[in-house]
Design a protein around this motif. Structure first.
Motif, short mmCIF file in Angstrom:
data_model
loop_
_atom_site.label_atom_id
_atom_site.label_comp_id
_atom_site.label_asym_id
_atom_site.label_seq_id
_atom_site.Cartn_x
_atom_site.Cartn_y
_atom_site.Cartn_z
N ARG A 103 0.75 -1.27 0.23
CA ARG A 103 0.10 -0.13 0.01
C ARG A 103 0.78 1.23 0.24
O ARG A 103 0.45 2.35 -0.78
N ASN A 145 -7.01 -0.34 0.76
CA ASN A 145 -5.94 -0.19 -0.21
C ASN A 145 -4.61 -2.11 0.13
O ASN A 145 -3.92 -1.28 -0.40
N LEU A 205 -6.83 5.41 1.15
CA LEU A 205 -7.77 5.86 0.46
C LEU A 205 -7.12 6.80 -0.59
O LEU A 205 -6.18 7.59 -0.24
N PHE A 206 -6.82 6.28 -1.65
CA PHE A 206 -7.20 6.87 -2.80
C PHE A 206 -8.34 7.99 -3.14
O PHE A 206 -9.04 7.55 -2.83
N ILE A 249 -11.53 6.46 -2.44
CA ILE A 249 -11.39 5.13 -3.41
C ILE A 249 -10.45 4.12 -2.29
O ILE A 249 -9.58 4.13 -2.01
N ASP A 250 -11.15 2.50 -2.18
CA ASP A 250 -10.54 1.13 -1.59
C ASP A 250 -10.74 0.64 -2.54
O ASP A 250 -11.86 0.01 -3.02
N LEU A 251 -9.82 0.49 -3.21
CA LEU A 251 -9.84 -0.80 -3.93
C LEU A 251 -9.52 -2.71 -3.82
O LEU A 251 -8.75 -3.42 -4.45
#
Lengths: 95, 477
Positions: free
Chosen positions: A73, B34, A87-88, B142-144
């Motif tokens: 990560r 992530n 998070l992105f 965003i959590d992938l």
């Protein structure tokens, strides 16, 4: 089927491409050319020929169900312009 | 005017693989954001997918269980759309050549009737990531972790005709995937999600009405409510002379309403095309045969066997066989104590209510199958009455030991010595002359008063059948 400029605008929107007027005309003539080539190909009699799903005459190799990837990560988050709390971040998406 | 509701369901089942559909990333639920998303799942340039063989086997297993045609050559396609939690810009799915073709599922309704519902197809596809809209004021997080998790999308024919049938179908599907062990089926964690296509038409019409698709319904109860409220909305519009538009709607459980989604967007146009990064998936008869050997006995057949082998009723057999762990538990109890009917009653009754209250599943039952069989054996051989058995059962739940230990230590052994019972009855009759008078003057109901007194005095230990016989004799005199 003859394409028109509004079809090009629609396809460009779906692909999120911003095309200027000149680019749209250029795309129209190129895609029209491709479609006429497809028309030519469709004239060939393919009765009894199995449709091809892939250019290679081979089938998919299977992977064992094993976890091989480790947590990367920190490294991967560095690639993004904006991150927080693991998070992105992207500009707010409104539903 | 009589309206008929027409429903088709699309159910997404998350497959219980350890790794993702096309990459070696882990799929554990609830991991830190992530931490299970790697170069493949982020769609970094140069990465290529390789299909998870176990996901393919699970899909084939499902197909065999619903008697479906298995696609010996299936093809993956790209479904193109843009959304931040879909880094590739397309979802890898299957369009024209799914792994599972036409099959069917038989559902049983509350009134005992059954119907066979067609399954159009089931195909493999990958899940998207998760967008968190509420966490930041100006951004979406965003959590992938979930991106690339294997899903089996199971599509039914539009053959369901009521919200209740839709729920029955979903429950049957849920039971089946748990039996097959291909998913944990946990709806609260999104392991099973449902979209419903709902339309209405006049009873007797052969043409379908225009449908609305209700997205992401995540519990059995909401499926029923969402379909009912959506059908009513459509009926109201049509009865007012209006027209239904084909659209995607979202069910809001708090307000119990459906509302339009993505109304401004042009109709979905996913521009599917064959995925060039994956070759066609070819499986042979040996592959299918190998999967077949892993199929367990399925609920319908198990229910039939419970009826023929153990002599259970339709209803009991269906309830017990709906869940694999419960069915196994019942069989151990029944075989160990030799009384299937009593075993069924205890498993479905007292045990189930204890499990329900303590929110445990049967695999974590505080009383093991053999321990329960030990208790039932003591009812069978008349050591204790059914009533006392409930007391013993409670003690067993509290961890006070086996049935035999508890019966011994608490002195709960049934009194079957008729001399002792007679003596007790004599005392009670002598102490209640008024009731004796009433009984003898024809008030039969007073009999239960005497039975009650005897049971009370014996602390429930007197054998009820003997008490009845002796009491009847004595009172008549």
């Amino acid at each position: 089927m003859a394409l028109e400029l509004k079809d090009i605008a629609y396809i460009a929107h779906l692909a999120r491409l911003q095309l200027g007027a000149a680019e749209q005309s250029e795309a129209l003539s190129r895609i029209t050319n491709i479609l006429s080539m497809i028309d030519q190909m469709q004239a060939v009699d393919t009765a009894g020929v199995e449709p091809l799903a892939h250019g290679f005459d081979a089938s998919q190799r299977l992977r064992d169900d094993v976890v091989t990837e480790t947590n990367q990560r920190d490294l991967l988050l560095k690639l993004a312009p904006s991150v927080d709390q693991g998070l992105f971040l992207v500009p707010k998406v409104l539903e | 005017m009589a309206w008929e509701t027409v429903i088709g369901l699309e159910v997404h089942v998350q497959l219980a693989t350890k790794s993702k559909l096309f990459s070696g990333s882990a799929t554990t639920f609830g991991a830190e954001p992530n931490t299970q998303a790697n170069v493949f799942d982020l769609a970094l340039p140069g990465t290529l997918p390789v299909l998870n063989g176990e996901a393919l086997r699970m899909a084939v297993k499902f197909g065999l269980a619903i008697g479906a045609h298995i696609g010996k050559k299936s093809v993956f396609d790209r479904k193109n759309y843009f959304y931040p939690d879909l880094p590739k810009g397309y979802q890898t799915s299957q369009l024209d050549h799914p792994i599972v073709g036409k099959g069917s599922l038989t559902i049983t309704l509350d009134d005992g009737t059954s119907r066979t519902i067609g399954v159009t197809r089931a195909h493999l596809e990958e899940d998207a990531g998760k967008s968190l809209h509420e966490l930041f004021p100006n951004d979406t997080g965003i959590d992938l972790n979930r991106a690339g998790t294997p899903l089996l999308e199971i599509v039914s024919e539009p053959e369901l005709r009521s919200a209740k049938e839709a729920v029955a179908y979903l429950k049957k599907l849920h039971s089946l995937i748990l039996y097959l062990g291909i998913s944990d089926g946990d709806m609260s964690q999104g392991s099973m999600r449902c979209d419903a296509n709902v339309s209405v038409r006049q009873q007797g019409d052969s043409k379908f009405g225009t449908r609305a698709e209700i997205k992401n319904i995540n519990s059995f109860r909401f499926v029923e409510k969402a379909i009912l409220i959506e059908a009513q909305r459509q009926i109201d519009i049509l009865e007012d002379g209006g027209r239904i538009i084909q659209e995607t709607r979202l069910y809001d459980p708090d307000r119990n309403e459906t509302r339009s989604m993505r109304s401004k967007e042009v109709a979905n146009d996913y521009r599917y095309f064959p995925e060039p990064d994956l070759l066609p998936v070819v499986i042979d008869d040996a592959f299918i045969a190998a999967v077949k050997t892993t199929l367990p006995e399925l609920p319908d057949l198990k229910s039939q066997r419970f009826q023929s082998h153990y002599g259970l009723s339709d209803y009991d057999a269906d309830v017990l066989s709906a869940d694999r762990a419960t069915a196994d538990f019942f069989e151990v109890v029944a075989n160990a104590c030799g009384d299937a009917k009593l075993s069924a009653n205890w498993v479905m009754g007292d045990l189930q209510s204890v499990l329900h209250k303590s929110e445990l599943d049967i695999a974590h039952s505080p009383v093991s199958a053999h321990a329960l069989a030990g208790l039932i054996s003591r009812i069978k051989d008349n050591t204790i009455s059914s009533k006392i058995a409930k007391t013993v059962f409670e003690a067993m739940i509290n961890g006070e030991g086996s049935a035999d230990t508890i019966i011994e230590s608490k002195g709960l052994k049934q009194v079957t010595d008729s001399g002792a019972i007679e003596k007790l009855i004599d005392t009670i009759i002598a102490a209640n002359p008024k009731q004796l008078e009433q009984y003898r003057s024809g008030q039969d109901k007073v009999f239960t008063f005497f039975v009650g007194q005897v049971m009370k005095e014996s602390k429930g230990k007197a054998n009820p059948a003997q008490v009845n016989d002796i009491l009847l004799n004595k009172l008549k005199k």
